[in-house]
Design a protein around this motif. Structure first.
Motif, PDB file in Angstrom:
ATOM      1  N   LYS A  99       0.807  -1.221   0.000  1.00 13.06           N
ATOM      2  CA  LYS A  99       0.000   0.000   0.000  1.00 13.06           C
ATOM      3  C   LYS A  99       0.843   1.275   0.000  1.00 13.06           C
ATOM      4  O   LYS A  99       0.359   2.330  -0.373  1.00 13.06           O
ATOM      5  CB  LYS A  99      -0.936  -0.010   1.206  1.00 13.06           C
ATOM      6  N   GLN A 100       2.066   1.137   0.433  1.00 11.55           N
ATOM      7  CA  GLN A 100       2.877   2.357   0.540  1.00 11.55           C
ATOM      8  C   GLN A 100       3.485   2.720  -0.811  1.00 11.55           C
ATOM      9  O   GLN A 100       3.837   1.863  -1.601  1.00 11.55           O
ATOM     10  CB  GLN A 100       3.976   2.196   1.591  1.00 11.55           C
ATOM     11  N   ASP A 101       3.537   3.986  -1.047  1.00  9.81           N
ATOM     12  CA  ASP A 101       4.198   4.489  -2.247  1.00  9.81           C
ATOM     13  C   ASP A 101       5.667   4.665  -1.914  1.00  9.81           C
ATOM     14  O   ASP A 101       6.020   5.309  -0.923  1.00  9.81           O
ATOM     15  CB  ASP A 101       3.607   5.837  -2.679  1.00  9.81           C
ATOM     16  N   VAL A 102       6.490   4.052  -2.716  1.00  8.95           N
ATOM     17  CA  VAL A 102       7.922   4.122  -2.484  1.00  8.95           C
ATOM     18  C   VAL A 102       8.494   5.227  -3.360  1.00  8.95           C
ATOM     19  O   VAL A 102       8.304   5.251  -4.572  1.00  8.95           O
ATOM     20  CB  VAL A 102       8.598   2.772  -2.815  1.00  8.95           C
ATOM     21  N   VAL A 103       9.146   6.117  -2.683  1.00 10.24           N
ATOM     22  CA  VAL A 103       9.816   7.191  -3.404  1.00 10.24           C
ATOM     23  C   VAL A 103      11.307   6.922  -3.301  1.00 10.24           C
ATOM     24  O   VAL A 103      11.868   6.890  -2.203  1.00 10.24           O
ATOM     25  CB  VAL A 103       9.478   8.571  -2.793  1.00 10.24           C
ATOM     26  N   CYS A 104      11.876   6.647  -4.404  1.00 14.22           N
ATOM     27  CA  CYS A 104      13.302   6.326  -4.423  1.00 14.22           C
ATOM     28  C   CYS A 104      14.057   7.443  -5.147  1.00 14.22           C
ATOM     29  O   CYS A 104      13.760   7.758  -6.290  1.00 14.22           O
ATOM     30  CB  CYS A 104      13.538   4.998  -5.130  1.00 14.22           C
ATOM     31  N   LYS A 105      15.013   7.980  -4.423  1.00 14.82           N
ATOM     32  CA  LYS A 105      15.780   9.089  -4.978  1.00 14.82           C
ATOM     33  C   LYS A 105      17.146   8.654  -5.463  1.00 14.82           C
ATOM     34  O   LYS A 105      17.842   9.406  -6.122  1.00 14.82           O
ATOM     35  CB  LYS A 105      15.929  10.184  -3.926  1.00 14.82           C
ATOM     36  N   SER A 106      17.497   7.413  -5.104  1.00 11.79           N
ATOM     37  CA  SER A 106      18.819   6.949  -5.515  1.00 11.79           C
ATOM     38  C   SER A 106      18.772   5.448  -5.777  1.00 11.79           C
ATOM     39  O   SER A 106      17.831   4.761  -5.400  1.00 11.79           O
ATOM     40  CB  SER A 106      19.852   7.254  -4.427  1.00 11.79           C
ATOM     41  N   GLN A 107      19.830   4.970  -6.403  1.00  8.78           N
ATOM     42  CA  GLN A 107      19.909   3.542  -6.700  1.00  8.78           C
ATOM     43  C   GLN A 107      19.891   2.695  -5.412  1.00  8.78           C
ATOM     44  O   GLN A 107      19.198   1.687  -5.359  1.00  8.78           O
ATOM     45  CB  GLN A 107      21.160   3.240  -7.526  1.00  8.78           C
ATOM     46  N   PRO A 108      20.609   3.072  -4.333  1.00  7.66           N
ATOM     47  CA  PRO A 108      20.530   2.291  -3.099  1.00  7.66           C
ATOM     48  C   PRO A 108      19.113   2.245  -2.512  1.00  7.66           C
ATOM     49  O   PRO A 108      18.692   1.222  -1.968  1.00  7.66           O
ATOM     50  CB  PRO A 108      21.496   2.998  -2.148  1.00  7.66           C
ATOM     51  N   ASP A 109      18.351   3.347  -2.648  1.00  5.66           N
ATOM     52  CA  ASP A 109      16.964   3.339  -2.174  1.00  5.66           C
ATOM     53  C   ASP A 109      16.117   2.339  -2.957  1.00  5.66           C
ATOM     54  O   ASP A 109      15.305   1.607  -2.391  1.00  5.66           O
ATOM     55  CB  ASP A 109      16.336   4.735  -2.315  1.00  5.66           C
ATOM     56  N   VAL A 110      16.312   2.311  -4.265  1.00  4.76           N
ATOM     57  CA  VAL A 110      15.571   1.381  -5.120  1.00  4.76           C
ATOM     58  C   VAL A 110      15.951  -0.055  -4.752  1.00  4.76           C
ATOM     59  O   VAL A 110      15.087  -0.929  -4.610  1.00  4.76           O
ATOM     60  CB  VAL A 110      15.849   1.649  -6.618  1.00  4.76           C
TER      61      VAL A 110
END
Length: 140
Positions: A99-110
Motif C-alpha cells: 500500500k505504501q508508495d515508495v519514493v526512491c531518490k537513488s539507486q541504493p533506495d531502489v
C-alpha cells in the motif's frame, strides 16, 4: 470435515469402554468360579470365556487404532491451523508494503525497496508451501 467435537466423543467413548474393564474382569472371574464349582460345565464356560476374551481384545485393539488415528488427525489439524495463522501474519506484515508508495531518490533506495519486497515474496512462498504441504499431509 474433521470436528474436534467428534474427536472428543470418540475419546469419551474409548474411556467409557476402558471403564468397563473391571466388569470384564469380574465376568472372567465368575466364569472361573463356575468352572471350578461345576466341572461338567467347564468346557462350555471356557469356550464362552475364550470368545468373550477374543471379542474384548479385538474391540480394545480397534479402539486403540481409532484413538491413534484421531490423535494423528488432531495433530495434523493443529499443524494446518498454525500454518494458516502464519500465512495471516505474513500477509498482515506484507500488506503495508503493497500500500505504501515508495519514493526512491537513488539507486541504493531502489535496491533497498526491491530487496524488501523480494524478501516478503520469498516469505509468502515459504509459508504457502508449508500450508500446501500440511494440507496434503492432512488429506493423505
Amino acid at each position: 470435515m474433521y470436528s474436534h467435537t467428534q474427536e472428543y466423543e470418540q475419546l469419551r467413548e474409548r474411556d467409557d469402554l476402558y471403564s468397563h474393564t473391571q466388569e470384564y474382569e469380574q465376568l472372567r472371574e465368575l466364569g472361573r468360579q463356575i468352572m471350578q464349582s461345576d466341572t461338567t460345565r467347564g468346557p462350555l464356560v471356557q469356550g464362552h470365556l475364550s470368545e468373550i476374551s477374543k471379542a474384548w481384545e479385538h474391540l480394545t485393539n480397534l479402539l486403540g487404532q481409532k484413538h491413534q488415528q484421531y490423535s494423528s488427525t488432531a495433530n495434523l489439524w493443529q499443524q494446518y491451523v498454525d500454518a494458516k495463522q502464519n500465512v495471516g501474519r505474513v500477509l498482515d506484515d506484507v500488506a503495508p508494503l503493497t500500500k505504501q508508495d515508495v519514493v526512491c531518490k537513488s539507486q541504493p533506495d531502489v535496491k533497498k525497496a526491491l530487496d524488501k519486497h523480494k524478501a516478503s515474496v520469498a516469505n509468502i512462498y515459504l509459508i504457502l508451501f508449508s500450508v500446501i504441504f500440511a494440507s496434503a499431509s492432512f488429506f493423505a
